[in-house]
Structures are given as C-alpha cells and as structure tokens.
Scaffold this motif. Structure first.
Motif, PDB file in Angstrom:
ATOM      1  N   GLU A 188       0.807  -1.208   0.000  1.00 18.24           N
ATOM      2  CA  GLU A 188       0.000   0.000   0.000  1.00 18.24           C
ATOM      3  C   GLU A 188       0.843   1.262   0.000  1.00 18.24           C
ATOM      4  OE1 GLU A 188      -2.894  -0.117   3.071  1.00 18.24           O
ATOM      5  OE2 GLU A 188      -3.712  -2.021   2.390  1.00 18.24           O
ATOM      6  N   GLY A 189       2.094   1.193   0.421  1.00 25.13           N
ATOM      7  CA  GLY A 189       2.945   2.376   0.433  1.00 25.13           C
ATOM      8  C   GLY A 189       3.146   2.946  -0.955  1.00 25.13           C
ATOM      9  N   ALA A 190       3.536   2.092  -1.901  1.00 23.73           N
ATOM     10  CA  ALA A 190       3.766   2.551  -3.271  1.00 23.73           C
ATOM     11  C   ALA A 190       2.468   3.032  -3.913  1.00 23.73           C
ATOM     12  CB  ALA A 190       4.376   1.430  -4.100  1.00 23.73           C
ATOM     13  N   PHE A 191       1.379   2.301  -3.711  1.00 20.73           N
ATOM     14  CA  PHE A 191       0.102   2.726  -4.283  1.00 20.73           C
ATOM     15  C   PHE A 191      -0.387   4.019  -3.648  1.00 20.73           C
ATOM     16  CE2 PHE A 191      -0.241  -1.881  -5.295  1.00 20.73           C
ATOM     17  CZ  PHE A 191      -0.244  -1.722  -6.664  1.00 20.73           C
ATOM     18  N   GLY A 192      -0.129   4.170  -2.362  1.00 17.81           N
ATOM     19  CA  GLY A 192      -0.505   5.410  -1.686  1.00 17.81           C
ATOM     20  C   GLY A 192       0.238   6.605  -2.237  1.00 17.81           C
ATOM     21  N   ILE A 193       1.527   6.433  -2.512  1.00 18.02           N
ATOM     22  CA  ILE A 193       2.314   7.517  -3.092  1.00 18.02           C
ATOM     23  C   ILE A 193       1.791   7.856  -4.484  1.00 18.02           C
ATOM     24  CG2 ILE A 193       4.598   8.128  -3.982  1.00 18.02           C
ATOM     25  CD1 ILE A 193       5.748   6.507  -1.622  1.00 18.02           C
ATOM     26  N   LEU A 194       1.512   6.833  -5.276  1.00 19.54           N
ATOM     27  CA  LEU A 194       0.999   7.082  -6.631  1.00 19.54           C
ATOM     28  C   LEU A 194      -0.355   7.780  -6.594  1.00 19.54           C
ATOM     29  CD1 LEU A 194       1.925   3.783  -8.470  1.00 19.54           C
ATOM     30  CD2 LEU A 194       2.856   6.054  -8.893  1.00 19.54           C
TER      31      LEU A 194
END
Length: 101
Positions: A51-57
């Motif tokens: 979820e970290g990468a998707f949250g940043i995107l």
C-alpha cells in the motif's frame, strides 16, 4: 475452521483469528499442535507493504485511475507507471547522496 474474531490492532492493521471447532479425535493433532492443550488457532494479518507505493501514486502523484482498456493495455500502463515510479525513487536517492556544493 470457524470464523472467530475480526479486529484492528493498535497499528490499524486488520487481523483475523480462526479457531478449529474441536481437535478431539483428529489424526493430525500431534503434528498440527503438539504442545497446545486448546484447539488450533490461526492468525492472519492483512499486509500493508504494497500500500505504500500505491498510496504515493494515488495521493502524491494524483494518479487516480487507469486510462487504457484491455488486459495487455492495462499491463502496459502499469509497467510504464512502475518504471516512472522507480526512476523517481532512483533520482531522489541520487540527489540525497550528492555532497553539498
């Protein structure tokens, strides 16, 4: 297995607990839970690593939805987004490692 509990821990992650109804008479009890006097319990945590990468995107880069249709086109779009995100991370890492002028 019987659904036993569903709650959030102190970090906000969702946890699920499953407990067997009865282990009495089970042929695999000694292999499954040799030290336990109670029924077999399994705890499952919902992983938050991806979820970290998707949250940043989604939040920082304002990327809300896919614009292409079809399986091949969606894979292409996600690949391009991933490449761009990795280049962004690489660039930031290089900038941090530069010594001040």
């Amino acid at each position: 297995m019987e659904y036993d509990a569903f709650y959030k821990n102190k970090y906000g992650r969702t946890e699920e607990l499953y407990e067997c109804e009865s282990c009495e008479g089970c042929q695999l009890k000694n292999d499954c839970c040799p030290k336990a006097s109670k029924n077999r319990t399994i705890q499952m945590n919902r992983s938050i690593q991806a979820e970290g990468a998707f949250g940043i995107l989604k939040w920082d880069k304002s990327y809300k939805r896919l614009f292409r249709r079809g399986e091949k086109n969606v894979i292409l779009e996600l690949t391009l987004i991933s490449c761009g995100f990795n280049l962004y991370k690489y660039h930031n890492k290089k900038q941090r490692n530069k010594s001040p002028a």
